[in-house]
Design a protein around this motif. Structure first.
Motif, PDB file in Angstrom:
ATOM      1  N   TYR A  81       1.518 -49.094 -20.127  1.00  0.00           N
ATOM      2  CA  TYR A  81       0.936 -47.928 -20.799  1.00  0.00           C
ATOM      3  C   TYR A  81       1.829 -47.449 -21.945  1.00  0.00           C
ATOM      4  O   TYR A  81       1.362 -47.241 -23.065  1.00  0.00           O
ATOM      5  CB  TYR A  81       0.707 -46.795 -19.792  1.00  0.00           C
ATOM      6  CG  TYR A  81       0.024 -45.598 -20.407  1.00  0.00           C
ATOM      7  CD1 TYR A  81      -1.357 -45.573 -20.537  1.00  0.00           C
ATOM      8  CD2 TYR A  81       0.755 -44.511 -20.872  1.00  0.00           C
ATOM      9  CE1 TYR A  81      -1.998 -44.490 -21.114  1.00  0.00           C
ATOM     10  CE2 TYR A  81       0.123 -43.425 -21.452  1.00  0.00           C
ATOM     11  CZ  TYR A  81      -1.247 -43.419 -21.567  1.00  0.00           C
ATOM     12  OH  TYR A  81      -1.882 -42.347 -22.147  1.00  0.00           O
ATOM     13  N   SER A  82       3.116 -47.297 -21.665  1.00  0.00           N
ATOM     14  CA  SER A  82       4.001 -46.767 -22.702  1.00  0.00           C
ATOM     15  C   SER A  82       4.303 -47.791 -23.797  1.00  0.00           C
ATOM     16  O   SER A  82       4.558 -47.418 -24.938  1.00  0.00           O
ATOM     17  CB  SER A  82       5.289 -46.214 -22.093  1.00  0.00           C
ATOM     18  OG  SER A  82       6.001 -47.206 -21.439  1.00  0.00           O
ATOM     19  N   LEU A  83       4.256 -49.074 -23.492  1.00  0.00           N
ATOM     20  CA  LEU A  83       4.514 -50.087 -24.515  1.00  0.00           C
ATOM     21  C   LEU A  83       3.316 -50.328 -25.432  1.00  0.00           C
ATOM     22  O   LEU A  83       3.485 -50.564 -26.627  1.00  0.00           O
ATOM     23  CB  LEU A  83       4.918 -51.415 -23.873  1.00  0.00           C
ATOM     24  CG  LEU A  83       6.312 -51.487 -23.276  1.00  0.00           C
ATOM     25  CD1 LEU A  83       6.512 -52.814 -22.556  1.00  0.00           C
ATOM     26  CD2 LEU A  83       7.381 -51.280 -24.333  1.00  0.00           C
ATOM     27  N   PHE A  84       2.107 -50.257 -24.881  1.00  0.00           N
ATOM     28  CA  PHE A  84       0.935 -50.655 -25.660  1.00  0.00           C
ATOM     29  C   PHE A  84      -0.034 -49.526 -25.994  1.00  0.00           C
ATOM     30  O   PHE A  84      -0.765 -49.637 -26.974  1.00  0.00           O
ATOM     31  CB  PHE A  84       0.158 -51.759 -24.922  1.00  0.00           C
ATOM     32  CG  PHE A  84       0.904 -53.048 -24.860  1.00  0.00           C
ATOM     33  CD1 PHE A  84       0.829 -53.957 -25.894  1.00  0.00           C
ATOM     34  CD2 PHE A  84       1.690 -53.352 -23.766  1.00  0.00           C
ATOM     35  CE1 PHE A  84       1.519 -55.150 -25.846  1.00  0.00           C
ATOM     36  CE2 PHE A  84       2.384 -54.547 -23.702  1.00  0.00           C
ATOM     37  CZ  PHE A  84       2.299 -55.451 -24.748  1.00  0.00           C
ATOM     38  N   ILE A  85      -0.065 -48.485 -25.183  1.00  0.00           N
ATOM     39  CA  ILE A  85      -1.103 -47.477 -25.369  1.00  0.00           C
ATOM     40  C   ILE A  85      -0.544 -46.175 -25.938  1.00  0.00           C
ATOM     41  O   ILE A  85      -1.010 -45.681 -26.961  1.00  0.00           O
ATOM     42  CB  ILE A  85      -1.862 -47.232 -24.046  1.00  0.00           C
ATOM     43  CG1 ILE A  85      -2.546 -48.543 -23.625  1.00  0.00           C
ATOM     44  CG2 ILE A  85      -2.878 -46.113 -24.194  1.00  0.00           C
ATOM     45  CD1 ILE A  85      -3.110 -48.556 -22.240  1.00  0.00           C
ATOM     46  N   PRO A  90       4.521 -38.670 -21.209  1.00  0.00           N
ATOM     47  CA  PRO A  90       5.519 -37.838 -20.524  1.00  0.00           C
ATOM     48  C   PRO A  90       5.959 -38.463 -19.196  1.00  0.00           C
ATOM     49  O   PRO A  90       5.395 -38.182 -18.146  1.00  0.00           O
ATOM     50  CB  PRO A  90       4.783 -36.518 -20.301  1.00  0.00           C
ATOM     51  CG  PRO A  90       3.338 -36.900 -20.236  1.00  0.00           C
ATOM     52  CD  PRO A  90       3.173 -38.099 -21.134  1.00  0.00           C
ATOM     53  N   LEU A  91       6.952 -39.327 -19.271  1.00  0.00           N
ATOM     54  CA  LEU A  91       7.464 -40.017 -18.091  1.00  0.00           C
ATOM     55  C   LEU A  91       8.882 -39.541 -17.810  1.00  0.00           C
ATOM     56  O   LEU A  91       9.589 -39.123 -18.719  1.00  0.00           O
ATOM     57  CB  LEU A  91       7.470 -41.528 -18.333  1.00  0.00           C
ATOM     58  CG  LEU A  91       6.106 -42.178 -18.566  1.00  0.00           C
ATOM     59  CD1 LEU A  91       6.277 -43.620 -18.994  1.00  0.00           C
ATOM     60  CD2 LEU A  91       5.250 -42.081 -17.327  1.00  0.00           C
ATOM     61  N   PRO A  92       9.330 -39.623 -16.549  1.00  0.00           N
ATOM     62  CA  PRO A  92      10.726 -39.295 -16.248  1.00  0.00           C
ATOM     63  C   PRO A  92      11.662 -40.194 -17.050  1.00  0.00           C
ATOM     64  O   PRO A  92      11.303 -41.306 -17.426  1.00  0.00           O
ATOM     65  CB  PRO A  92      10.860 -39.575 -14.750  1.00  0.00           C
ATOM     66  CG  PRO A  92       9.514 -39.885 -14.242  1.00  0.00           C
ATOM     67  CD  PRO A  92       8.593 -40.091 -15.381  1.00  0.00           C
ATOM     68  N   LYS A  93      12.858 -39.708 -17.283  1.00  0.00           N
ATOM     69  CA  LYS A  93      13.809 -40.446 -18.117  1.00  0.00           C
ATOM     70  C   LYS A  93      14.059 -41.863 -17.606  1.00  0.00           C
ATOM     71  O   LYS A  93      14.129 -42.809 -18.381  1.00  0.00           O
ATOM     72  CB  LYS A  93      15.122 -39.675 -18.222  1.00  0.00           C
ATOM     73  CG  LYS A  93      16.091 -40.309 -19.175  1.00  0.00           C
ATOM     74  CD  LYS A  93      17.316 -39.471 -19.386  1.00  0.00           C
ATOM     75  CE  LYS A  93      18.238 -40.219 -20.328  1.00  0.00           C
ATOM     76  NZ  LYS A  93      19.061 -39.399 -21.120  1.00  0.00           N
ATOM     77  N   TRP A  94      14.186 -42.031 -16.280  1.00  0.00           N
ATOM     78  CA  TRP A  94      14.474 -43.352 -15.730  1.00  0.00           C
ATOM     79  C   TRP A  94      13.314 -44.320 -15.925  1.00  0.00           C
ATOM     80  O   TRP A  94      13.481 -45.522 -15.845  1.00  0.00           O
ATOM     81  CB  TRP A  94      14.819 -43.261 -14.245  1.00  0.00           C
ATOM     82  CG  TRP A  94      13.675 -42.843 -13.382  1.00  0.00           C
ATOM     83  CD1 TRP A  94      13.351 -41.573 -13.010  1.00  0.00           C
ATOM     84  CD2 TRP A  94      12.687 -43.697 -12.787  1.00  0.00           C
ATOM     85  NE1 TRP A  94      12.220 -41.581 -12.231  1.00  0.00           N
ATOM     86  CE2 TRP A  94      11.795 -42.870 -12.082  1.00  0.00           C
ATOM     87  CE3 TRP A  94      12.464 -45.068 -12.797  1.00  0.00           C
ATOM     88  CZ2 TRP A  94      10.694 -43.365 -11.386  1.00  0.00           C
ATOM     89  CZ3 TRP A  94      11.369 -45.562 -12.103  1.00  0.00           C
ATOM     90  CH2 TRP A  94      10.507 -44.711 -11.403  1.00  0.00           C
ATOM     91  N   LEU A  95      12.109 -43.806 -16.211  1.00  0.00           N
ATOM     92  CA  LEU A  95      10.930 -44.639 -16.354  1.00  0.00           C
ATOM     93  C   LEU A  95      10.507 -44.814 -17.814  1.00  0.00           C
ATOM     94  O   LEU A  95       9.525 -45.474 -18.105  1.00  0.00           O
ATOM     95  CB  LEU A  95       9.777 -44.057 -15.528  1.00  0.00           C
ATOM     96  CG  LEU A  95       8.522 -44.889 -15.321  1.00  0.00           C
ATOM     97  CD1 LEU A  95       8.860 -46.271 -14.787  1.00  0.00           C
ATOM     98  CD2 LEU A  95       7.568 -44.194 -14.391  1.00  0.00           C
TER      99      LEU A  95
END
Length: 160
Positions: A81-85, A90-95
């Motif tokens: 999701y975060s790489l392509f979309i 809003p994800l935790p820092k470790w994620l």
């Protein structure tokens, strides 16, 4: 027009995002139901013998293993999701996953934990009849390889 089409093609990744998220949720719900059943079953037939306690410990370790696999599926889902979309999700820092190497590192960490739990389960279930040393050495070799690969990723990326 072609540029717009190429730009929109990244949303094809919504399909594996959705299904890995669904898989993670399914595993969490399924294993949670299994844990609740085990708690009630254990309470109904409580037997403090060594075999009974060992069975409960193995059941708990198996549950942890399934949860770790669910976490791995969730990390993959959020990474896609975060790489392509949406790279500002809003994800935790470790994620927070900035590139494919971050996703690989997070996934390898989960794989190492799953392998360690798998070996722990085998240790608890060991009855002396199987060759647990060979199994442990094989898992150790895989873990060492993954740690080596993760270290190489850090060096190549310039992380400290």
């Amino acid at each position: 027009m072609l540029r717009k089409l190429v730009s929109l093609s990244r949303f094809v990744i919504a399909i594996p995002f959705f299904f890995t998220l669904l898989f993670a949720l399914f595993l969490i719900i399924y294993e949670s139901a299994s844990v609740v059943r085990a708690i009630f079953r254990f309470g109904a037939i409580f037997d403090p013998s060594v075999g009974s306690v060992k069975a409960v410990a193995i059941s708990i370790i198996e549950g942890i293993d399934v949860y770790l696999i669910a976490i791995g599926a969730y990390i993959i889902s959020m990474g896609l999701y975060s790489l392509f979309i949406d790279d500002d999700a809003p994800l935790p820092k470790w994620l927070q996953i900035r590139d494919l190497e971050d996703l690989k590192r997070n996934l390898m960490s989960v794989i190492i934990a799953v392998l360690a739990v798998l070996f722990l389960k085998e240790v608890f279930a060991w009855d002396g009849s199987r060759d647990i040393l060979s199994f442990g050495l094989a898992i150790s070799a895989i873990i060492v390889s993954l740690v080596f690969f993760m270290a190489k990723l850090h060096v190549l990326k310039g992380d400290k």
